[in-house]
Design a protein around this motif. Structure first.
Motif, short mmCIF file in Angstrom:
data_model
loop_
_atom_site.label_atom_id
_atom_site.label_comp_id
_atom_site.label_asym_id
_atom_site.label_seq_id
_atom_site.Cartn_x
_atom_site.Cartn_y
_atom_site.Cartn_z
N ILE A 102 88.10 -12.87 -23.79
CA ILE A 102 87.32 -11.67 -24.10
C ILE A 102 88.29 -10.60 -24.57
O ILE A 102 89.31 -10.34 -23.90
CB ILE A 102 86.53 -11.20 -22.86
N SER A 103 88.00 -9.99 -25.70
CA SER A 103 88.90 -8.95 -26.22
C SER A 103 88.55 -7.62 -25.58
O SER A 103 87.40 -7.18 -25.67
CB SER A 103 88.78 -8.86 -27.73
N LEU A 104 89.52 -7.02 -24.93
CA LEU A 104 89.28 -5.73 -24.27
C LEU A 104 90.61 -4.97 -24.25
O LEU A 104 91.47 -5.23 -23.43
CB LEU A 104 88.77 -5.97 -22.84
N ASP A 105 90.74 -4.04 -25.19
CA ASP A 105 92.04 -3.38 -25.38
C ASP A 105 92.23 -2.17 -24.49
O ASP A 105 93.31 -1.59 -24.46
CB ASP A 105 92.18 -2.92 -26.84
N THR A 106 91.16 -1.74 -23.84
CA THR A 106 91.25 -0.54 -23.01
C THR A 106 90.24 -0.62 -21.88
O THR A 106 89.20 -1.29 -22.01
CB THR A 106 90.99 0.72 -23.87
N LEU A 107 90.53 0.08 -20.80
CA LEU A 107 89.57 0.13 -19.68
C LEU A 107 88.90 1.51 -19.65
O LEU A 107 88.25 1.85 -18.67
CB LEU A 107 90.30 -0.16 -18.37
N ASN A 108 89.06 2.24 -20.72
CA ASN A 108 88.54 3.60 -20.80
C ASN A 108 87.41 3.65 -21.84
O ASN A 108 87.61 3.28 -23.00
CB ASN A 108 89.72 4.50 -21.20
N HIS A 109 86.24 4.09 -21.39
CA HIS A 109 85.05 4.15 -22.27
C HIS A 109 85.31 4.82 -23.61
O HIS A 109 85.00 4.29 -24.66
CB HIS A 109 83.96 4.99 -21.59
N ASP A 151 99.06 1.89 -24.77
CA ASP A 151 100.23 1.49 -23.98
C ASP A 151 100.33 2.27 -22.67
O ASP A 151 101.05 1.89 -21.76
CB ASP A 151 101.54 1.60 -24.77
N ASP A 152 99.53 3.34 -22.54
CA ASP A 152 99.52 4.09 -21.27
C ASP A 152 98.64 3.40 -20.22
O ASP A 152 98.54 3.86 -19.09
CB ASP A 152 99.00 5.52 -21.52
N GLU A 153 97.99 2.29 -20.59
CA GLU A 153 97.06 1.63 -19.64
C GLU A 153 97.63 0.37 -19.01
O GLU A 153 96.90 -0.37 -18.34
CB GLU A 153 95.76 1.30 -20.36
N VAL A 154 98.91 0.15 -19.27
CA VAL A 154 99.54 -1.07 -18.75
C VAL A 154 99.36 -1.18 -17.23
O VAL A 154 99.04 -2.26 -16.70
CB VAL A 154 101.03 -1.04 -19.18
N ALA A 155 99.50 -0.06 -16.53
CA ALA A 155 99.39 -0.09 -15.06
C ALA A 155 97.97 -0.48 -14.64
O ALA A 155 97.78 -1.27 -13.70
CB ALA A 155 99.73 1.29 -14.49
N ARG A 156 96.96 0.03 -15.36
CA ARG A 156 95.57 -0.30 -14.98
C ARG A 156 95.28 -1.78 -15.22
O ARG A 156 94.58 -2.42 -14.43
CB ARG A 156 94.58 0.54 -15.79
N ALA A 158 97.55 -4.10 -15.13
CA ALA A 158 98.33 -4.83 -14.12
C ALA A 158 97.53 -4.88 -12.82
O ALA A 158 97.40 -5.93 -12.18
CB ALA A 158 99.67 -4.12 -13.90
N GLU A 159 96.97 -3.75 -12.46
CA GLU A 159 96.20 -3.65 -11.22
C GLU A 159 94.97 -4.58 -11.29
O GLU A 159 94.63 -5.26 -10.33
CB GLU A 159 95.80 -2.17 -11.04
N LEU A 160 94.35 -4.63 -12.48
CA LEU A 160 93.18 -5.51 -12.66
C LEU A 160 93.58 -6.98 -12.44
O LEU A 160 92.84 -7.75 -11.81
CB LEU A 160 92.61 -5.32 -14.07
N SER A 161 94.77 -7.34 -12.93
CA SER A 161 95.22 -8.75 -12.80
C SER A 161 95.53 -9.09 -11.34
O SER A 161 95.57 -10.25 -10.97
CB SER A 161 96.44 -9.02 -13.67
N VAL A 162 95.79 -8.07 -10.53
CA VAL A 162 96.07 -8.32 -9.11
C VAL A 162 94.75 -8.50 -8.36
O VAL A 162 94.57 -9.40 -7.56
CB VAL A 162 96.88 -7.14 -8.50
N ARG A 163 93.78 -7.66 -8.73
CA ARG A 163 92.52 -7.59 -7.99
C ARG A 163 91.53 -8.68 -8.40
O ARG A 163 90.70 -9.11 -7.61
CB ARG A 163 91.93 -6.20 -8.29
N LYS A 164 91.58 -9.09 -9.67
CA LYS A 164 90.58 -10.02 -10.21
C LYS A 164 91.27 -11.27 -10.77
O LYS A 164 92.42 -11.19 -11.20
CB LYS A 164 89.81 -9.33 -11.35
#
Ligand code: SAM
Length: 311
Positions: A102-109, A151-156, A158-164
Motif C-alpha cells: 500500500i502506498s502511503l507517503d505520509t501519516l499526516n492528513h 523526511d520529517d516523518e521518519v520517526a512516526r 519507525a514507531e508504526l513499524s514497532v507497534r504494527k
C-alpha cells in the motif's frame, strides 16, 4: 493493469499533458493471462499486479482469481494506493492473494492531500485496517522519501513499524517521466534515512528471503513490523534485477528506468503461437541493460510517467 489512477501524486503522475490510453489499446484480461502463461514456460513464478491503480480496473478480482489459479505461479501480489481497498480487501484475499503493498507517503492528513492532490487519507487508513483484519501478511507500506516533504516523518513511520506488523519500505525518489517534479534537492538517500532511524535505537538486519525483491530489511528490537530500504539510485541492484514489466498497453519493459520496450501486444493480437511469444519474452530479457544510469540521468530522460509503467 491500467494507466488510470484516482490519485494525482506529485512525483508520479503529471496533471497536464497526460494522454490516457484508448480502451482498445489496453490489454484485455485474456491477453494478460496468455502473457502470464507464456512467462511461466520460461520460469517466471512471481506476478505483481500494479498500474495506474489496479483496483480501478473493472472486474479486477476476477483477473486476480484467474492469475492465482495458474498452477506454476507461486506468488501473486498487488500494489495499490489503498483508496478502494476497504471494499476489496476481503474478496482479494478470498481470490488467493496474501501479500499487498500500500502506498502511503505520509501519516499526516494535510500532507497526504498535498502529495496526492486528493483527500483520501481516511479511506486508505481504513483500507489498511481491513487488509490487516482479513489476514494479509505481510502488508508493506511504500513510502517515497522526499526531502522537505516527508523526511520529517521518519520517526512516526519507525514507531508504526514497532507497534504494527507492517513492513515500512522507504523508497528512493526516482527521476521518472516527462514533467517529473524530481530534483536533486528533493532526493534523499536510504543511507541518510537509515542514519536518522538509528538515532531512535539499533536496527537489526534481517536476512534475505525468497520473495524480498530489492529491499534491504531491518527491524527495531521487539518490533511487530519491519523497515525496508529500496535504493535504486544510491545502491542500484541492477545485477540481481530479474524483473520484466508488462505495461497496460502491451509492451514488455526490460528496465524501469529506461524507455526501451518490446511490443508483445501486436504479436498477441496477430495470432502468434506461444512459441513466438516466448521468443518475444527472450528478446525483452536479452535487452535488459547491464545497469541503469538514473543517478546521472538528466531529469526527463525516462519519459513514460510511472503511472503508465507500473511501479
Ligand atoms: N497506484 C498504485 C499505488 O499507488 O501503489 C500502484 C502504482 S504506483 C506507480 C507504484 C509505486 O510506485 C508506488 O508505491 C509509488 O509511490 C511509486 N512511485 C511512483 N513514482 C515514483 C518515483 N518517481 N520514485 C519512486 N517511487 C515512485
Amino acid at each position: 493493469m491500467t494507466d488510470r489512477c484516482n490519485l494525482r501524486c506529485i512525483y508520479c503522475r503529471p496533471v497536464k499533458d497526460l494522454k490516457l490510453l484508448d480502451h482498445g489499446d489496453i490489454l484485455r484480461y485474456e491477453e494478460i493471462l496468455d502473457v502470464i502463461r507464456v512467462a511461466t514456460g520460461l520460469g517466471i513464478r512471481k506476478v505483481r499486479l500494479t498500474g495506474g491503480e489496479p483496483l480501478l480496473r473493472k472486474n479486477f478480482v476476477h483477473l486476480v482469481q484467474s492469475v492465482c489459479r495458474i498452477p506454476q505461479i507461486e506468488d501473486v501480489s498487488i500494489t495499490t494506493n489503498g483508496v478502494l481497498l476497504e471494499g476489496f480487501a476481503g474478496s482479494l484475499y478470498e481470490a488467493g492473494v496474501r501479500r499487498i503493498n500500500i502506498s502511503l507517503d505520509t501519516l499526516n492528513h494535510l500532507k497526504y492531500t498535498k502529495i496526492t492532490r486528493r483527500e483520501c487519507f481516511d479511506d486508505v487508513w481504513r483500507g489498511l485496517q481491513v487488509a490487516e483484519a482479513v489476514g494479509f501478511s505481510p502488508i508493506k507500506l511504500n513510502v517515497v522519501t522526499m526531502r522537505g516533504i516527508n523526511d520529517d516523518e521518519v520517526a512516526r513511520f519507525a514507531e508504526l513499524s514497532v507497534r504494527k506488523p507492517y513492513h515500512v519500505r522507504f523508497i528512493e525518489y526516482m527521476p521518472i517521466g516527462l514533467n517529473s517534479t524530481w530534483t536533486t534537492e528533493k532526493y534523499i538517500s536510504s543511507d541518510e534515512i537509515r542514519s536518522k532511524l538509528e538515532t531512535f535505537g539499533p536496527l537489526y538486519k534481517i536476512p534475505h528471503s525468497l520473495h524480498d525483491g530489492p529491499a534491504e530489511r531491518y527491524q527495531f528490537a521487539s518490533a511487530k513490523g519491519e523497515i525496508g530500504f529500496i535504493s535504486p539510485i544510491s545502491h542500484h541492484f541492477c545485477p540481481s534485477c530479474n524483473r520484466l514489466r508488462l505495461t497496460a498497453d502491451g509492451n514488455l519493459r526490460p528496465c524501469l528506468l529506461a524507455d526501451d520496450e518490446v511490443d508483445i501486444k501486436s504479436p498477441l493480437r496477430g495470432g502468434c503461437t506461444h512459441d513466438d511469444l516466448r521468443s518475444v519474452f527472450q528478446q525483452a530479457i536479452a535487452r535488459k541493460p547491464e545497469r541503469h544510469y538514473a543517478e546521472i540521468l538528466e531529469k526527463g530522460q525516462c519519459l513514460r510517467p510511472m503511472s503508465m509503467i507500473g511501479g
